[in-house]
Write a protein that holds these residues in place. Structure first.
Motif, PDB file in Angstrom:
ATOM      1  N   ALA A  97       0.838  -1.195   0.000  1.00  0.00           N
ATOM      2  CA  ALA A  97       0.000   0.000   0.000  1.00  0.00           C
ATOM      3  C   ALA A  97       0.874   1.246   0.000  1.00  0.00           C
ATOM      4  O   ALA A  97       1.935   1.264   0.634  1.00  0.00           O
ATOM      5  CB  ALA A  97      -0.905  -0.003   1.226  1.00  0.00           C
ATOM      6  N   PRO A  98       0.467   2.312  -0.698  1.00  0.00           N
ATOM      7  CA  PRO A  98       1.231   3.564  -0.681  1.00  0.00           C
ATOM      8  C   PRO A  98       1.483   4.088   0.725  1.00  0.00           C
ATOM      9  O   PRO A  98       2.529   4.680   1.003  1.00  0.00           O
ATOM     10  CB  PRO A  98       0.355   4.519  -1.495  1.00  0.00           C
ATOM     11  N   SER A  99       0.509   3.866   1.636  1.00  0.00           N
ATOM     12  CA  SER A  99       0.692   4.347   3.010  1.00  0.00           C
ATOM     13  C   SER A  99       1.867   3.669   3.692  1.00  0.00           C
ATOM     14  O   SER A  99       2.518   4.270   4.563  1.00  0.00           O
ATOM     15  CB  SER A  99      -0.588   4.103   3.813  1.00  0.00           C
ATOM     16  N   THR A 100       2.176   2.425   3.306  1.00  0.00           N
ATOM     17  CA  THR A 100       3.318   1.715   3.892  1.00  0.00           C
ATOM     18  C   THR A 100       4.627   2.390   3.509  1.00  0.00           C
ATOM     19  O   THR A 100       5.520   2.581   4.339  1.00  0.00           O
ATOM     20  CB  THR A 100       3.326   0.247   3.417  1.00  0.00           C
ATOM     21  N   VAL A 101       4.761   2.769   2.239  1.00  0.00           N
ATOM     22  CA  VAL A 101       5.970   3.443   1.768  1.00  0.00           C
ATOM     23  C   VAL A 101       6.066   4.829   2.386  1.00  0.00           C
ATOM     24  O   VAL A 101       7.142   5.263   2.818  1.00  0.00           O
ATOM     25  CB  VAL A 101       5.973   3.535   0.229  1.00  0.00           C
ATOM     26  N   THR A 102       4.940   5.536   2.466  1.00  0.00           N
ATOM     27  CA  THR A 102       4.938   6.884   3.056  1.00  0.00           C
ATOM     28  C   THR A 102       5.383   6.831   4.511  1.00  0.00           C
ATOM     29  O   THR A 102       6.208   7.645   4.953  1.00  0.00           O
ATOM     30  CB  THR A 102       3.535   7.493   2.965  1.00  0.00           C
ATOM     31  N   LEU A 103       4.862   5.867   5.266  1.00  0.00           N
ATOM     32  CA  LEU A 103       5.219   5.750   6.678  1.00  0.00           C
ATOM     33  C   LEU A 103       6.701   5.414   6.836  1.00  0.00           C
ATOM     34  O   LEU A 103       7.383   5.986   7.702  1.00  0.00           O
ATOM     35  CB  LEU A 103       4.362   4.670   7.346  1.00  0.00           C
ATOM     36  N   ALA A 104       7.215   4.527   5.987  1.00  0.00           N
ATOM     37  CA  ALA A 104       8.632   4.149   6.077  1.00  0.00           C
ATOM     38  C   ALA A 104       9.529   5.354   5.812  1.00  0.00           C
ATOM     39  O   ALA A 104      10.544   5.551   6.491  1.00  0.00           O
ATOM     40  CB  ALA A 104       8.938   3.024   5.096  1.00  0.00           C
TER      41      ALA A 104
END
Length: 318
Positions: free
Chosen positions: A29-36
């Motif tokens: 999910a894009p949110s996973t990359v954003t959070l990382a």
């Protein structure tokens, strides 16, 4: 996500310029990359990217961090290959520093040849007649003429080259060539300036082999040896050059040497890198490439004569 995974993710984002594109490529999910990315920036305490509505672009801190990440990840892969005995293709980046004239004429062609043999390596060639700080500028290897003065560095001698005082025929036609170094005071000497400090003393040897200095001056100076050589070729004045920089012009007669009985002390070319750690495989390979392919003009001229006499070539000496 550990630090090495975070570095790899950061590199992917910098290459694709989009969090969504990285998420699609990784199948997350894009949110996973954003959070990382947010966690990485929070840990470092800097903003790695400048955000816009259409694309991410690296900040100045991000540019530096990217270079470090690329080097660290390449070193890690190389270390793992060495431990497991899998000596694969060379990868990673090299930052190489050398002087302007020498870099253009001798090093740039060797870099091209090296990259054809090792396409996984990326090289940044930095040309400057100013001595750079290898540690501060994160230079992997610098090619320098002269003695090593920084104890933090390790030097590998590549060759020794003579130095010559020379000028164009047009200049000597207007000004009688000097017969002694002291007569240079009457000539327009084109002086190299480094960090605003002109190299206004040129070294010579007397008949007893003792070294002495002669003060020189002229109507111009520059911090680029190539500019000085171009001025000399136009007949503007006298220059001091290493033979490996001026050999083509000397052989073609475009520059004419003088004061050869007072042969200047030869200077050594060193490949200099930081001490305290073993060089990477790619750096070791590049140093070997230099040593195998770089020769001084003196050695190049002497080799055919020795071969004709049936004698093996020997390294150039002062």
């Amino acid at each position: 996500m550990d630090r090495f995974d975070a570095m790899q993710l950061f590199i992917e984002i910098s290459e694709r310029g989009s969090l969504a594109a990285v998420a699609r490529a990784r199948g997350v999910a894009p949110s996973t990359v954003t959070l990382a990315l947010q966690q990485l920036e929070a840990r470092l305490g800097v903003q790695l990217f400048a955000r816009s509505t259409r694309r991410l672009s690296l900040s100045s801190e991000g540019e530096r961090y990217r270079e470090d990440c690329l080097r660290i990840l390449a070193d890690l892969a190389e270390s793992e290959s060495a431990v497991t005995g899998q000596r694969g293709a060379l990868t990673g980046r090299l930052r190489i520093s050398t002087t302007n004239d020498f870099g253009r004429s001798r090093i740039a062609p060797l870099v091209h040849r090296f990259l054809r043999m090792h396409p996984g390596v990326r090289i940044e060639l930095l040309l400057s007649d100013t001595v750079v700080d290898l540690i501060e500028e994160r230079i992997d290897v610098a090619l320098r003429f002269g003695p090593l003065t920084d104890s933090r560095l390790t030097a590998r001698r590549i060759f020794t080259s003579r130095r010559v005082v020379c000028a164009a025929r047009a200049y000597w036609a207007r000004h009688p060539p000097p017969t002694h170094p002291s007569e240079l005071a009457r000539h327009n000497c084109l002086v190299l300036a480094r960090r605003g400090a002109p190299q206004s003393s040129w070294p010579f040897r007397d008949e007893a082999g003792r070294t002495f200095q002669v003060r020189v001056s002229g109507d111009r100076m520059a911090n680029d040896g190539g500019v000085l050589r171009a001025w000399a070729l136009e007949g503007a004045g006298v220059i001091l050059k290493t033979a490996c920089d001026a050999e083509a012009d000397l052989q073609a007669g475009r520059l004419v040497p003088v004061l050869e009985p007072f042969a200047l002390p030869a200077t050594e070319l060193h490949a200099v890198h930081t001490a305290g750690r073993s060089p990477s495989r790619r750096l070791s390979a590049f140093l070997d490439h230099l040593e195998e392919n770089l020769t001084s003009p003196e050695a190049t001229r002497e080799a055919p004569a020795r071969a004709a006499k049936g004698k093996p070539p020997r390294p150039a000496t002062p």
